[in-house]
Each structure stands twice: as structure tokens, then as C-alpha cells.
Design a protein around this motif. Structure first.
Motif, PDB file in Angstrom:
ATOM      1  N   UNK B 237       7.512  15.735  -6.787  1.00 41.64           N
ATOM      2  CA  UNK B 237       6.890  14.468  -7.173  1.00 41.64           C
ATOM      3  C   UNK B 237       7.384  13.342  -6.263  1.00 41.64           C
ATOM      4  N   UNK B 238       8.687  13.341  -5.991  1.00 39.75           N
ATOM      5  CA  UNK B 238       9.249  12.291  -5.131  1.00 39.75           C
ATOM      6  C   UNK B 238       8.685  12.410  -3.719  1.00 39.75           C
ATOM      7  N   UNK B 239       8.612  13.631  -3.240  1.00 43.53           N
ATOM      8  CA  UNK B 239       8.072  13.823  -1.897  1.00 43.53           C
ATOM      9  C   UNK B 239       6.629  13.372  -1.813  1.00 43.53           C
ATOM     10  N   UNK B 240       5.859  13.713  -2.862  1.00 37.18           N
ATOM     11  CA  UNK B 240       4.458  13.296  -2.873  1.00 37.18           C
ATOM     12  C   UNK B 240       4.357  11.781  -2.868  1.00 37.18           C
ATOM     13  N   UNK B 241       5.245  11.128  -3.617  1.00 38.82           N
ATOM     14  CA  UNK B 241       5.219   9.662  -3.646  1.00 38.82           C
ATOM     15  C   UNK B 241       5.436   9.102  -2.247  1.00 38.82           C
ATOM     16  N   UNK B 242       6.360   9.690  -1.499  1.00 35.20           N
ATOM     17  CA  UNK B 242       6.633   9.188  -0.157  1.00 35.20           C
ATOM     18  C   UNK B 242       5.450   9.408   0.773  1.00 35.20           C
ATOM     19  N   UNK B 261       7.447   2.578  -2.532  1.00 31.09           N
ATOM     20  CA  UNK B 261       7.298   1.795  -3.757  1.00 31.09           C
ATOM     21  C   UNK B 261       5.830   1.707  -4.176  1.00 31.09           C
ATOM     22  N   UNK B 262       4.929   1.756  -3.220  1.00 36.86           N
ATOM     23  CA  UNK B 262       3.510   1.803  -3.549  1.00 36.86           C
ATOM     24  C   UNK B 262       3.078   3.239  -3.848  1.00 36.86           C
ATOM     25  N   UNK B 263       3.646   4.157  -3.128  1.00 42.98           N
ATOM     26  CA  UNK B 263       3.252   5.567  -3.267  1.00 42.98           C
ATOM     27  C   UNK B 263       3.602   6.142  -4.627  1.00 42.98           C
ATOM     28  N   UNK B 264       4.761   5.740  -5.179  1.00 37.02           N
ATOM     29  CA  UNK B 264       5.189   6.304  -6.463  1.00 37.02           C
ATOM     30  C   UNK B 264       4.196   6.017  -7.581  1.00 37.02           C
ATOM     31  N   UNK B 265       3.831   4.744  -7.819  1.00 38.58           N
ATOM     32  CA  UNK B 265       2.827   4.514  -8.870  1.00 38.58           C
ATOM     33  C   UNK B 265       1.491   5.181  -8.556  1.00 38.58           C
ATOM     34  N   UNK B 266       1.180   5.345  -7.275  1.00 41.57           N
ATOM     35  CA  UNK B 266      -0.088   5.980  -6.921  1.00 41.57           C
ATOM     36  C   UNK B 266      -0.134   7.412  -7.453  1.00 41.57           C
ATOM     37  N   UNK B 267       0.929   8.147  -7.182  1.00 42.59           N
ATOM     38  CA  UNK B 267       0.931   9.555  -7.587  1.00 42.59           C
ATOM     39  C   UNK B 267       1.017   9.676  -9.106  1.00 42.59           C
ATOM     40  N   UNK B 268       1.767   8.739  -9.731  1.00 41.03           N
ATOM     41  CA  UNK B 268       1.860   8.759 -11.195  1.00 41.03           C
ATOM     42  C   UNK B 268       0.518   8.394 -11.818  1.00 41.03           C
ATOM     43  N   UNK B 269      -0.131   7.403 -11.210  1.00 40.52           N
ATOM     44  CA  UNK B 269      -1.437   6.959 -11.716  1.00 40.52           C
ATOM     45  C   UNK B 269      -2.465   8.083 -11.620  1.00 40.52           C
ATOM     46  N   UNK B 292      -2.864  14.712  -1.886  1.00 45.66           N
ATOM     47  CA  UNK B 292      -1.672  14.668  -1.037  1.00 45.66           C
ATOM     48  C   UNK B 292      -2.005  15.094   0.389  1.00 45.66           C
ATOM     49  N   UNK B 293      -2.748  16.180   0.481  1.00 43.30           N
ATOM     50  CA  UNK B 293      -3.133  16.679   1.795  1.00 43.30           C
ATOM     51  C   UNK B 293      -3.922  15.617   2.554  1.00 43.30           C
ATOM     52  N   UNK B 294      -4.870  15.000   1.830  1.00 40.84           N
ATOM     53  CA  UNK B 294      -5.698  13.976   2.465  1.00 40.84           C
ATOM     54  C   UNK B 294      -4.831  12.819   2.944  1.00 40.84           C
ATOM     55  N   UNK B 295      -3.849  12.419   2.118  1.00 35.87           N
ATOM     56  CA  UNK B 295      -3.005  11.277   2.484  1.00 35.87           C
ATOM     57  C   UNK B 295      -2.173  11.579   3.719  1.00 35.87           C
TER      58      UNK B 295
END
Lengths: 500, 325
Positions: B237-242, B261-269, B292-295
């Protein structure tokens, strides 16, 4: 007059908006050495690679042996007896040398799907012997070979396709003095057989020496083509740059001159298999040149002094403070710096911005209490270096990879010189740099000398060490073979005598 | 006043987050914006951001630290014990010690013994999970009621801000931070600049461990207690946020804190929105993978478009080889 072997008519090539070649017309006669001169980015390598089918031309015609010649790739060019040694290393490190030599043609050595390595090695050795290129160890991986040996391997590979037209792109800059001799002997023999060489080189002395005809390129345009005998070296420089080089190139004085004070003292420096018992002193304001043949250990010396070698013994210290320099950290702390021979691999962050690259050596000096690093100060420093060393870039955000070789070296050197240096170890500082920047670097070195910085100038180019050094330390078999003084002993013959 | 150039690379994470807010806002008829849900989003993001604040140190060097899931569980277990014994005051030092030790071990493995960081931390992930299994086996460890305040919004938000400021300072405004990113660009260049790369690597892994452990405190306090499965998959999850925030996988100068800091809420959202839309677990997982792949792909494309010059050395060689074989 010998017959024409290769001829281009209005050859052109663009990369996006950049016109790398504009309407190039050249005629090359068989049995000659044709030199292409020009600064970095003048289009020499592009022209060479179009001829070898590595790049496609946009327009124009090439004739070889009177027939229209249009190779789709290097393999097809090979079939038409055109071959090339590229500027960058083009070997696969994790394969044995013999396979590299016959890469793409291993079928000849294959029976039942299995490659006969012995047969291949035999053929490889035969190839080396045929052209008298010296021997290369075959029972190892190619990455274990030195850069020089790899270059020779590439030359042998190019020759194994039996070319009658061979392109050598900056081959000699990777070679040291003795292997260059091998190369020149080879070139003589090759052309004597009526075969032809197209030579791209930055070394103008070399060009004047071995080329029959020289063509000067500037900004993708052919400026002039004429027999070498009608060129003088100054005219050649002028044509390449398009203006007079202001001021002198090397030092104009012939005096060994520096301050009494010793900066760096080296005693019995030894690294197993690399250096034996090296002792010398570097004075304030001295340029101490270091030269030697390929395996003499001159490049190992730089690394060892900087503290990068393992199992180093002996003493390297700052004379006045008695501070021992055992690790790179100590050297930096003592006001020293080291530029390795390979600036792209060991010096620069190619994908990062100019600003980041310029700032790296100074960030610890700029940081204040609690390690605070003010981004504005970092930026100002980078701007300052860029401006005062005339680095040609659009701004400090410019990515270093897209700078020319000369400007990259300016980046590499200038960021250290802005620091309060006491000494600097330079390994081939003008390697792959065009003459405009070369002259600039020599001027910087003269200025640094005047300011009292001690400079250890390790170089593969004899003319450079002769031109710049107060003393020349000549190495042979990993030892110091002699130290010559600028006052009397500076002739190429004398140096070579000690080298051998 | 100089006009600041807007770079697509800079605003991309915000565009992705904004786009996702709009999509889920419409799809859930505004449900995502309900106060309770927003608080939910914050609570989940907070732990991810805190752990990411550490992981980014390793990521900026081009390294990988995936010990987080297990380390979080170990730190949580120990700090809960400390909490039972000494109250809230005992939790943080305990967690920091556990995290620092784990990071030190990993850092030495990577820097001195040259074990690739991915493999080293993978082994560590497995070993620490085994340790938690042994420590707790089937037990559930509870945190005392007296330290529940840590989970409160009025403690967590300031704590998060303070941590971001401290880490932000170290990461951006010190030579140490500069060297980290420089190592990601070209480790050799930093060695030849006379900088002790090993030391920097070890400290980076230690910070990574410490932050994972602090994230462990917030997680266990939120749960009220822990068993041996706490934090499973957390490192991903942390890696995905980054990476969804656009931090380059290879590290380097493009590694920026705001992207995390933007990525974390994105993945949670993304997860939260999918659940609110009524999607099943399997679909949610699948969509997460695709996004994630797309990002990561977008980050690469944008990066090379704005920074790349084409015709690199390796490119020329591989081209030549292709033609030879």
C-alpha cells in the motif's frame, strides 16, 4: 590518381529541428586515409554512421565503387565491404571476446546448434595475428578486458567482415601511446593493400600525421576538403571553430616554476597488481604531469591517491597539516578533488539537471546550523558557476545528458574549482572534448596554477602533458620510471625513451 | 515577478487525485464527501503517509524497503506492551528503537554486504512476520484505554504535520537529503565526490524503519489491539502511494515528498470509492493493479518526454547489436 571508392552527393540528415548533415558532398579515393575534422556536434559521427548503414539518410545519394549504395543496416553494409568501429564501446561485456568478434556470424562455427568456442577462439586469434594487432586474452569475459583491449577487439571484429572501406570513429582516444602505434602500423598496411579508411578524430596532430585528405565539418556543413599537405594545423583549427582561437593553447613558457611549499606528499604508495612503491611530492602551484604506456598504472595512481583502491599501503598526506589521506572523505576535507577518466560514469548525474550536478560537491559547505540548506543559495551557486565558466545550457534546469561532451567536462571540473581547493587530481581532463573547450580547460588550469593550486595531470596525450606540466612523472610497469623537468627535458622522444 | 513554469510532471499527482474525486463523487452521489467518510480517508491515509515518509528515503536512492508490513506488526506489538507498562510515553521510544534496529540491520546488509535491498528486505519481511507469529501466536494484544487519545483527530493531525515538517526538512533542506537523491541518480558520482555512501544508505534504512514503526503505533491504536496478521500487505500500500503519486521507481532527483502526500489519499480513495460503489473485493484489487500500472507508466513517459534526449549510449549499442544478430 587512384579510383573513387566512395562518393556522396547532397547527403543530408536531420534530427528533429537539428540539421546534423547539410548537403554533404565528399569523394574518397581508394587506398587513402580520409579524415573528418570538426567540433563536437558538427555532424562527423552522423555522417560516418550513415555511410555504414547505422542511420538512415534523409536525402542525397551515396555511390560505392561507382554503384549506388544504400545499405539498410550495418550487416548489409558489411556485405558490401564497408565496416565501422563506433565511438562508444559496442561489445557485450558478459560474452567471451571471441563471440564478440563474430557476433551475428556465430553460424559459421555452429554444428548441430552448438557453438564451437575453440574454433571461434582460433579464428579470433588468427584475425588479430593477420593484422598484427597484438594479443587479447580469450579465456575470460569481455568485461574483464581493459577499454583498450576492447577497442582492439572491435577493430578486429570490423576487420573480420573483410571490408575495403573501414570507418574508425574516435578510436585512438581510448588507446594509449603504444597501442596507437599498433593502430598506425595497421592503417599503413591496410591502405597499402588499396583499401580505404575514413577516420574521425579529435586529435588534430594525429589527423595531420596520418590522413591524406582532410574534410572539415562545421554545424553539419562541409566547410573545406583538401589534401593534408595544404593544411596547417592552425588553419585546421580556425576552419573547425570558424574563428581564431584567442590566446595561446598550451603554456608559452618553458620554465619549471612553482612555490617551494609542498602540498601533497606521497611515500611508498603500493596497491597489489596496480602500483609499486610510488613516492613523490606535489608543490603549491605546480602542474605535475603523469604519463605512461597502457598498463603502466597512471590511471590506478589517481584512484589510489583518492583512496578508492582496496588494500592500499604507503602514505599519502598533506605536508603542512600532516593529515593522512586514506579515504575519499579525507581528500575532500583536505581541500582536494579527483576527476576520474570516465566523467559520465564516475562524475556526472546524466539524467539530473545542471543545477543539481553543479551543487553536489558544495552542499555540505553551504549548509548551516542543523544542516540547513537554503535552496536559493544552492541555486545561486549553480547559476554563478554556470555563468563564470560559460557552460552552454538553456539554464540550470537543463538536463546534463543533452549537453555536449565539452560542456559536460566543464560541469565536472568547474563545480570543484569553485571550492577552496588546495590540490586536484585530473585523469584525462580533455578526453573527448573539442578544441574550443580544450583551450578553455587549459586556460582554467593555468589560472588555477597561478592561484597556487597543485595539479596532478594524468594524461594519455603526450602533447598535453608536455604543453602544460612543470614536471612530468613517467610511469613504467606500475613504478615511477623517471621525472623530467620543463626546463630541459621536455621532448617527446625523451619521454618515450623513458616510457619504454 | 517571474512567472513560474507549470510542469505537467509537477501537477500530475494532483490531476489524478482530483480526477478520482470527481469520478467517485459522481458515482457515489456525493457519498465520499460525507464527514464520516472523509475522516475515514484521513485515518487510513495518515498511517500510509507516515510509513511512506520513511520509505521515500530508501526509494530516492533507487532502493526498495518492503519490511514495512511485518515491521509495523512487530513495532505495534512491542509498543502496545510498552503502553501497557508505561503508558503512552513508553510507546514511541519503544517503536523508534525497534524500527531503528531493523533499519540498521537492513542498511548494513545492503551497504556493507551488498545484498540487493529488495532481497534483503524481503527476507526481513518474512523473518519479522515469523517473529510476530511466535511472539503473539494466537494471542491478541490490547492497548490500554488510556492511550486511545493517540487515535483522536486532534492528536493525529498535528502529529502528522509535525512528522511531515521534520522529514520534509531532512529530505529537502539538508545535504543528507541531497546526497540520497544523488545516489539514486548515480551512486558512483557521489562516491567520487568523497561522500561516505555506506553511511548515508544505513541512515536512510534506519529512518525508513523508524517511520514504519511509528506508523505501527497509529495502526494498533486505531485497531485497539493487534494479532499476528496486523499490517499484512501494508508495504504494498505504501509503495503504491508513492508510485501513484509519480515518484520515479528508480529514485533520483524526481523524488519529491508532496508526491507521496498526494499519492496516499489517492490510493486510499480508490479503494474506499470502489467499496462505496458496491464493488467486490476482487474487482477493487484488479482496479488497483491497473491504476498503479497506469500511474507508473505515465510517470515514466512524462519523465522521459521532459528530461530525455533520446539516442543514449546504451541505445546506440543495443541498436547496433540488434542489427548484428
Amino acid at each position: 590518381m587512384a579510383e573513387e571508392i566512395l562518393k556522396t552527393e547532397n547527403l543530408s540528415k536531420s534530427f528533429g529541428a537539428t540539421k546534423a548533415n547539410k548537403n554533404i558532398n565528399i569523394t574518397i579515393h581508394s587506398g587513402s586515409v580520409f579524415g573528418l575534422a570538426g567540433e563536437n556536434g558538427s555532424g562527423k559521427s552522423t555522417l560516418a554512421s550513415i555511410i555504414c548503414g547505422i542511420q538512415k539518410r534523409d536525402g542525397g545519394i551515396i555511390y560505392k565503387d561507382g554503384n549506388e549504395y544504400n545499405p539498410a543496416n550495418l550487416i548489409e553494409a558489411n556485405r558490401l565491404h564497408v565496416s565501422m568501429v563506433v565511438q562508444e564501446l559496442g561489445v557485450v561485456g558478459s560474452l567471451p571476446p571471441a563471440i564478440n568478434m563474430f557476433l551475428g556470424r556465430t553460424d559459421e562455427f555452429t554444428t548441430g546448434g552448438i557453438v564451437n568456442l575453440n574454433k571461434m577462439e582460433e579464428a579470433a586469434n588468427k584475425q588479430l595475428k593477420k593484422w598484427d594487432l597484438g594479443s587479447i586474452p580469450m579465456d575470460c569475459m569481455t568485461e574483464e578486458l581493459s577499454i583498450e583491449q576492447r577497442k582492439i577487439l572491435e577493430l578486429a571484429r570490423a576487420l573480420s567482415t573483410d571490408p575495403d572501406f573501414l570507418v574508425l570513429d574516435e578510436i585512438s582516444q581510448a588507446l594509449s601511446h603504444d597501442r596507437r602505434e599498433i593502430l598506425y602500423r595497421f592503417i599503413k598496411r591496410f591502405t597499402k593493400e588499396g583499401k580505404t579508411i575514413l577516420m574521425v578524430t579529435h586529435d588534430l596532430d594525429e589527423m595531420m600525421e596520418i590522413c591524406d585528405t582532410i574534410a572539415v565539418l562545421r554545424d553539419g556543413e562541409m566547410i573545406e576538403t583538401k589534401p593534408t599537405s595544404e593544411f596547417t594545423i592552425n588553419e585546421l583549427k580556425r576552419k573547425m571553430i570558424g574563428r581564431e582561437i584567442s590566446g595561446e593553447y598550451y603554456r608559452s613558457d618553458w620554465k619549471e616554476e612553482y612555490q617551494e611549499e609542498v602540498i601533497l606528499e606521497v611515500e611508498n604508495l603500493t596497491v597489489p597488481d596496480q602500483l609499486k612503491d610510488i613516492s613523490f611530492q606535489l608543490h603549491k602551484g605546480e602542474i605535475l604531469g603523469v604519463c605512461g604506456l597502457s598498463d603502466a598504472g597512471i590511471h590506478s595512481l589517481g584512484r589510489a591517491l583518492f583512496g578508492m583502491s582496496e588494500r592500499r599501503t604507503g602514505k599519502v598526506c598533506v605536508k603542512t597539516t600532516k593529515a593522512l589521506l586514506n579515504k575519499p572523505k579525507d581528500v575532500i576535507k583536505a581541500g582536494g578533488a579527483y576527476l576520474s577518466k570516465d566523467r559520465d560514469l564516475d562524475g556526472l548525474m546524466l539524467d539530473a539537471s545542471l543545477g543539481s550536478n553543479l551543487a553536489v560537491p558544495s552542499v555540505s559547505d553551504l549548509s548551516g546550523r542543523l544542516g540547513f540548506l537554503n535552496p536559493r543559495e544552492v541555486k545561486n551557486l549553480a547559476e554563478e558557476i554556470k555563468d563564470s565558466f560559460e557552460i552552454k545550457a538553456t539554464g540550470i534546469e537543463h538536463i546534463v545528458k543533452s549537453l555536449s561532451g565539452g560542456n559536460r567536462q566543464k560541469v565536472n571540473l568547474s563545480r570543484w574549482l569553485v571550492k577552496d581547493l588546495k590540490f586536484i587530481i585530473l585523469d584525462c581532463p580533455t578526453r573527448g572534448v573539442d578544441i574550443g573547450v580544450k583551450a578553455y580547460i587549459y586556460n582554467i588550469l593555468k589560472k588555477a596554477k597561478k592561484e597556487g593550486i597543485g595539479i596532478l595531470l594524468i594524461s594519455d596525450e603526450l602533447s598535453e602533458t608536455i604543453g602544460m606540466s612543470d614536471r612530468i612523472m613517467i610511469m613504467r610497469d606500475r613504478r615511477i620510471a623517471g621525472i623530467l623537468s620543463r626546463n630541459t627535458d621536455f621532448t617527446e622522444d625523451k619521454i618515450i625513451e623513458v616510457m619504454l | 515577478m517571474r512567472k513560474k513554469k507549470i510542469n505537467i510532471n509537477t501537477i500530475m499527482p494532483f490531476l489524478i487525485l482530483g480526477g478520482m474525486l470527481i469520478i467517485f463523487g459522481i458515482a457515489t452521489h456525493g457519498q465520499v464527501f460525507v464527514k464520516q467518510n472523509l475522516l475515514n480517508l484521513f485515518n487510513q491515509s495518515a498511517a500510509t503517509i507516515i510509513a511512506g515518509l520513511g520509505m521515500i528515503f530508501v526509494a530516492s536512492m533507487g532502493g526498495t524497503d518492503i519490511t514495512h508490513g511485518s515491521l509495523l506488526a512487530v513495532a505495534a506489538a512491542f509498543s502496545a506492551m510498552a503502553g501497557q507498562a508505561f503508558g503512552a510515553g513508553g510507546m514511541f521510544p519503544t517503536a523508534i528503537l525497534v524500527g531503528a534496529l531493523s533499519g540498521l540491520f537492513l542498511g548494513v546488509l545492503n551497504a556493507k554486504f551488498k545484498v540487493p535491498s529488495f532481497m534483503a528486505s524481503l527476507s526481513m519481511l518474512i523473518a519479522l512476520r515469523a517473529f510476530v507469529n511466535w511472539l503473539l501466536s494466537a494471542r491478541v494484544i490490547m492497548v490500554p484505554q488510556s492511550i486511545k487519545f493517540i487515535d483522536g483527530f486532534s492528536f493525529k493531525l498535528p502529529a502528522l504535520i509535525v512528522l511531515i515538517i521534520i522529514i520534509g526538512y531532512i529530505f529537502k533542506y539538508t545535504p543528507f537529503g541531497t546526497y540520497l537523491r544523488a545516489i539514486g541518480e548515480n551512486e558512483n558520482a557521489i562516491k567520487y565526490a568523497g561522500i561516505n555512501v555506506d553511511k548515508i544508505k544505513i541512515v536512510a534504512f534506519m529512518i525508513s524503519g523508524i517511520m514504519a514503526a511509528i506508523a505501527g503505533i497509529f495502526t494498533i491504536v486505531r485497531m485497539g489491539g493487534s494479532n499476528n496478521t496486523l499490517g499484512n500487505g501494508f508495504e504494498m500500500k505504501v509503495m503504491m502511494a508513492m508510485f501513484i503519486g509519480g515518484i520515479p521507481v528508480q529514485g533520483g532527483m524526481g523524488t519529491k515528498l508532496y508526491k507521496l502526500i498526494v499519492g496516499a489519499p489517492t490510493i486510499i480513495l480508490l479503494e474506499n470509492g470502489m467499496v462505496l460503489c458496491g464493488a467486490g473485493g476482487g474487482v477493487t484489487q484488479g482496479v488497483r493493479g491497473v491504476v498503479l500500472l497506469a500511474a507508473v507508466y505515465l510517470t515514466m513517459v512524462i519523465y522521459s518526454k521532459f528530461n530525455g534526449t533520446g539516442g543514449s549510449k546504451s541505445g546506440a549499442i543495443s541498436k547496433l547489436l540488434k542489427e548484428c544478430t
